[in-house]
Design a protein around this motif. Structure first.
Motif, PDB file in Angstrom:
ATOM      1  N   TYR A 121       8.390  16.082   4.422  1.00 36.31           N
ATOM      2  CA  TYR A 121       9.047  15.396   5.544  1.00 36.31           C
ATOM      3  C   TYR A 121       8.503  15.906   6.879  1.00 36.31           C
ATOM      4  O   TYR A 121       8.154  15.122   7.769  1.00 36.31           O
ATOM      5  CB  TYR A 121      10.552  15.629   5.456  1.00 36.31           C
ATOM      6  CG  TYR A 121      11.342  15.069   6.607  1.00 36.31           C
ATOM      7  CD1 TYR A 121      11.621  13.707   6.692  1.00 36.31           C
ATOM      8  CD2 TYR A 121      11.819  15.909   7.617  1.00 36.31           C
ATOM      9  CE1 TYR A 121      12.353  13.188   7.757  1.00 36.31           C
ATOM     10  CE2 TYR A 121      12.542  15.395   8.685  1.00 36.31           C
ATOM     11  CZ  TYR A 121      12.808  14.044   8.749  1.00 36.31           C
ATOM     12  OH  TYR A 121      13.524  13.538   9.798  1.00 36.31           O
ATOM     13  N   PHE A 122       8.410  17.231   7.042  1.00 33.77           N
ATOM     14  CA  PHE A 122       7.908  17.810   8.293  1.00 33.77           C
ATOM     15  C   PHE A 122       6.446  17.431   8.540  1.00 33.77           C
ATOM     16  O   PHE A 122       6.052  17.126   9.664  1.00 33.77           O
ATOM     17  CB  PHE A 122       8.044  19.327   8.268  1.00 33.77           C
ATOM     18  CG  PHE A 122       9.438  19.831   8.525  1.00 33.77           C
ATOM     19  CD1 PHE A 122      10.436  18.984   8.973  1.00 33.77           C
ATOM     20  CD2 PHE A 122       9.758  21.160   8.327  1.00 33.77           C
ATOM     21  CE1 PHE A 122      11.720  19.442   9.210  1.00 33.77           C
ATOM     22  CE2 PHE A 122      11.032  21.642   8.569  1.00 33.77           C
ATOM     23  CZ  PHE A 122      12.027  20.783   9.013  1.00 33.77           C
ATOM     24  N   PRO A 128      12.333  16.288  13.751  1.00 34.75           N
ATOM     25  CA  PRO A 128      13.101  15.187  14.337  1.00 34.75           C
ATOM     26  C   PRO A 128      13.271  15.358  15.847  1.00 34.75           C
ATOM     27  O   PRO A 128      13.499  16.469  16.329  1.00 34.75           O
ATOM     28  CB  PRO A 128      14.451  15.285  13.624  1.00 34.75           C
ATOM     29  CG  PRO A 128      14.179  16.042  12.373  1.00 34.75           C
ATOM     30  CD  PRO A 128      13.075  17.000  12.694  1.00 34.75           C
ATOM     31  N   LYS A 129      13.152  14.269  16.577  1.00 39.72           N
ATOM     32  CA  LYS A 129      13.300  14.307  18.033  1.00 39.72           C
ATOM     33  C   LYS A 129      14.713  13.920  18.465  1.00 39.72           C
ATOM     34  O   LYS A 129      15.158  14.267  19.544  1.00 39.72           O
ATOM     35  CB  LYS A 129      12.279  13.372  18.689  1.00 39.72           C
ATOM     36  CG  LYS A 129      10.834  13.837  18.496  1.00 39.72           C
ATOM     37  CD  LYS A 129       9.862  12.869  19.153  1.00 39.72           C
ATOM     38  CE  LYS A 129       8.426  13.391  19.075  1.00 39.72           C
ATOM     39  NZ  LYS A 129       7.986  13.618  17.697  1.00 39.72           N
ATOM     40  N   VAL A 162      15.548  26.330   8.838  1.00 39.52           N
ATOM     41  CA  VAL A 162      15.157  25.087   9.522  1.00 39.52           C
ATOM     42  C   VAL A 162      16.367  24.259   9.962  1.00 39.52           C
ATOM     43  O   VAL A 162      16.203  23.162  10.493  1.00 39.52           O
ATOM     44  CB  VAL A 162      14.228  24.214   8.637  1.00 39.52           C
ATOM     45  CG1 VAL A 162      12.949  24.945   8.306  1.00 39.52           C
ATOM     46  CG2 VAL A 162      14.936  23.733   7.374  1.00 39.52           C
ATOM     47  N   TRP A 163      17.575  24.777   9.743  1.00 36.89           N
ATOM     48  CA  TRP A 163      18.770  24.007  10.062  1.00 36.89           C
ATOM     49  C   TRP A 163      18.761  23.525  11.517  1.00 36.89           C
ATOM     50  O   TRP A 163      19.086  22.380  11.807  1.00 36.89           O
ATOM     51  CB  TRP A 163      20.018  24.852   9.788  1.00 36.89           C
ATOM     52  CG  TRP A 163      21.300  24.163  10.157  1.00 36.89           C
ATOM     53  CD1 TRP A 163      22.121  24.449  11.214  1.00 36.89           C
ATOM     54  CD2 TRP A 163      21.912  23.057   9.484  1.00 36.89           C
ATOM     55  NE1 TRP A 163      23.197  23.597  11.240  1.00 36.89           N
ATOM     56  CE2 TRP A 163      23.093  22.733  10.191  1.00 36.89           C
ATOM     57  CE3 TRP A 163      21.583  22.304   8.363  1.00 36.89           C
ATOM     58  CZ2 TRP A 163      23.945  21.692   9.813  1.00 36.89           C
ATOM     59  CZ3 TRP A 163      22.426  21.266   7.975  1.00 36.89           C
ATOM     60  CH2 TRP A 163      23.589  20.974   8.695  1.00 36.89           C
ATOM     61  N   GLU A 164      18.390  24.401  12.423  1.00 38.30           N
ATOM     62  CA  GLU A 164      18.411  24.036  13.844  1.00 38.30           C
ATOM     63  C   GLU A 164      17.385  22.957  14.179  1.00 38.30           C
ATOM     64  O   GLU A 164      17.539  22.212  15.145  1.00 38.30           O
ATOM     65  CB  GLU A 164      18.132  25.265  14.717  1.00 38.30           C
ATOM     66  CG  GLU A 164      16.751  25.878  14.494  1.00 38.30           C
ATOM     67  CD  GLU A 164      16.530  27.115  15.334  1.00 38.30           C
ATOM     68  OE1 GLU A 164      16.372  26.964  16.559  1.00 38.30           O
ATOM     69  OE2 GLU A 164      16.530  28.219  14.751  1.00 38.30           O
ATOM     70  N   TYR A 165      16.331  22.848  13.362  1.00 35.94           N
ATOM     71  CA  TYR A 165      15.264  21.885  13.655  1.00 35.94           C
ATOM     72  C   TYR A 165      15.596  20.459  13.220  1.00 35.94           C
ATOM     73  O   TYR A 165      14.996  19.511  13.719  1.00 35.94           O
ATOM     74  CB  TYR A 165      13.965  22.306  12.967  1.00 35.94           C
ATOM     75  CG  TYR A 165      13.432  23.645  13.425  1.00 35.94           C
ATOM     76  CD1 TYR A 165      13.183  23.907  14.764  1.00 35.94           C
ATOM     77  CD2 TYR A 165      13.175  24.660  12.501  1.00 35.94           C
ATOM     78  CE1 TYR A 165      12.699  25.139  15.178  1.00 35.94           C
ATOM     79  CE2 TYR A 165      12.684  25.888  12.901  1.00 35.94           C
ATOM     80  CZ  TYR A 165      12.458  26.131  14.243  1.00 35.94           C
ATOM     81  OH  TYR A 165      11.969  27.341  14.645  1.00 35.94           O
TER      82      TYR A 165
END
Length: 336
Positions: A121-122, A128-129, A162-165
């Motif tokens: 996905y990344f 994600p924006k 990666v939760w914050e991303y």
């Protein structure tokens, strides 16, 4: 075959540190070639994962193997640690696998499937924006809308840091909806949710000719989190409402409905009208959702359900936009 050998050794370590050659061979596939097996055993010796107990003798074969081996637990763990390091070098730079160095190999194996999905996905879409609801983001990443909230996804995303991303919205976006003022004065309320914006505008001109209180633009997955906000947006009591849902006949549209099926009825008559029209090509790359599809088709006749299955399995779909202006009003009026 090396992975199979390591698996045998790890399992055996739970009982004792020594293992007989015969016990290893008995657990290998029946078509295993001795020469290949012997070379792998020699490799494990060189890596000091296996230490031969020479006083127990050898098998006397051309490729000599010993009758008993001692398993070096620390070296065996190093193989696992090196595997994590190999994956760390391969995955997207935002993914951090260091937590697994202190976790069990079982946990690593269980999570690896999802780590690969997140990595893909990344790499394909980047970070994600914009914010999204957890069901929407979960569907984007692993094609399972319940994964983050109910399938351990949040814990895994935090574990690999990666939760914050992934930008999960803490509050659902308010829904775009149109109101029938006359129906809003009543005690009981009906609402029609449509998946796509173009269908929302197609139906908008007919709202005041129905008994429905509102027409709601579901905006794809946003409806999953946003449906509860309708009560506050319209200042109505939650006990006196009936929601109907109408989306595309494709795997994603079906999955969206199944996620709110405990709160909304399927607007079956709209779907039945779609099935009378021409199918479209363009969703052949959507991931199949067999269980979701199985639940969905139970709301139709056997023939209609079979048709839906055949269309989707062939890579086709029915877009809700296929309905023309002339037929939607009669369908909508009959729905109430």
């Amino acid at each position: 075959m090396k992975d199979k050998l390591l698996e045998i050794l790890k399992k055996h370590l739970k009982k004792t540190k020594t293992i007989a050659l015969l016990e290893i061979q008995q657990q290998l596939p029946g078509d295993t070639q001795y020469e290949e097996f012997a070379k792998l055993m020699e490799e494990l010796e060189k890596e000091e994962i296996l230490v031969p107990i020479k006083k127990h003798g050898s098998n006397g074969s051309k490729y000599v193997l010993y009758n008993t081996y001692r398993i070096n637990k620390e070296k065996l763990k190093m193989e696992f640690i090196e595997e994590i390091h190999r994956w760390q070098r391969k995955v997207d730079a935002h993914i951090n696998l260091s937590s697994y160095l202190s976790l069990s190999e079982k946990e690593w194996k269980e999570d690896l499937y999802f780590i690969k999905k997140i990595d893909t996905y990344f790499k394909e879409k980047g970070l994600p924006k914009e914010e999204a609801t957890s069901p929407e983001r979960a569907y984007e990443i692993v094609h399972n809308e319940k994964w983050i909230d109910e399938g351990g996804g949040k814990k895994l995303l935090e574990r690999i840091k990666v939760w914050e991303y992934i930008k999960i919205s803490k509050q659902a976006d308010p829904l775009m909806l149109a109101v029938n003022k006359k129906a809003l004065q009543g005690l009981n309320h009906q609402h029609l949710i449509v998946e796509n914006k173009s269908t929302f505008y197609l139906l908008l001109g007919f709202l005041n000719q129905t008994q429905f209180t509102s027409l709601i633009y579901g905006a794809g997955w946003k409806i999953v989190a946003g449906i509860e906000g309708v009560y506050k947006q319209l200042d109505i009591e939650s006990e006196k409402n009936t929601f109907y849902y109408f989306g595309d006949i494709d795997y994603e549209g079906i999955a969206i409905y199944e996620s709110i099926s405990d709160k909304a009825k399927l607007a079956v008559s709209f779907y039945e009208a779609l099935l009378q029209g021409e199918k479209s090509l363009g969703k052949e790359n959507q991931e199949r959702r067999e269980e979701v599809l199985k639940n969905f088709v139970t709301r139709f006749s056997y023939e209609q359900g079979l048709k839906i299955k055949e269309v989707l399995e062939g890579g086709y779909y029915y877009p809700q936009e296929a309905l023309c202006k002339e037929e939607v009003l009669n369908i909508w009026r009959a729905l109430s």
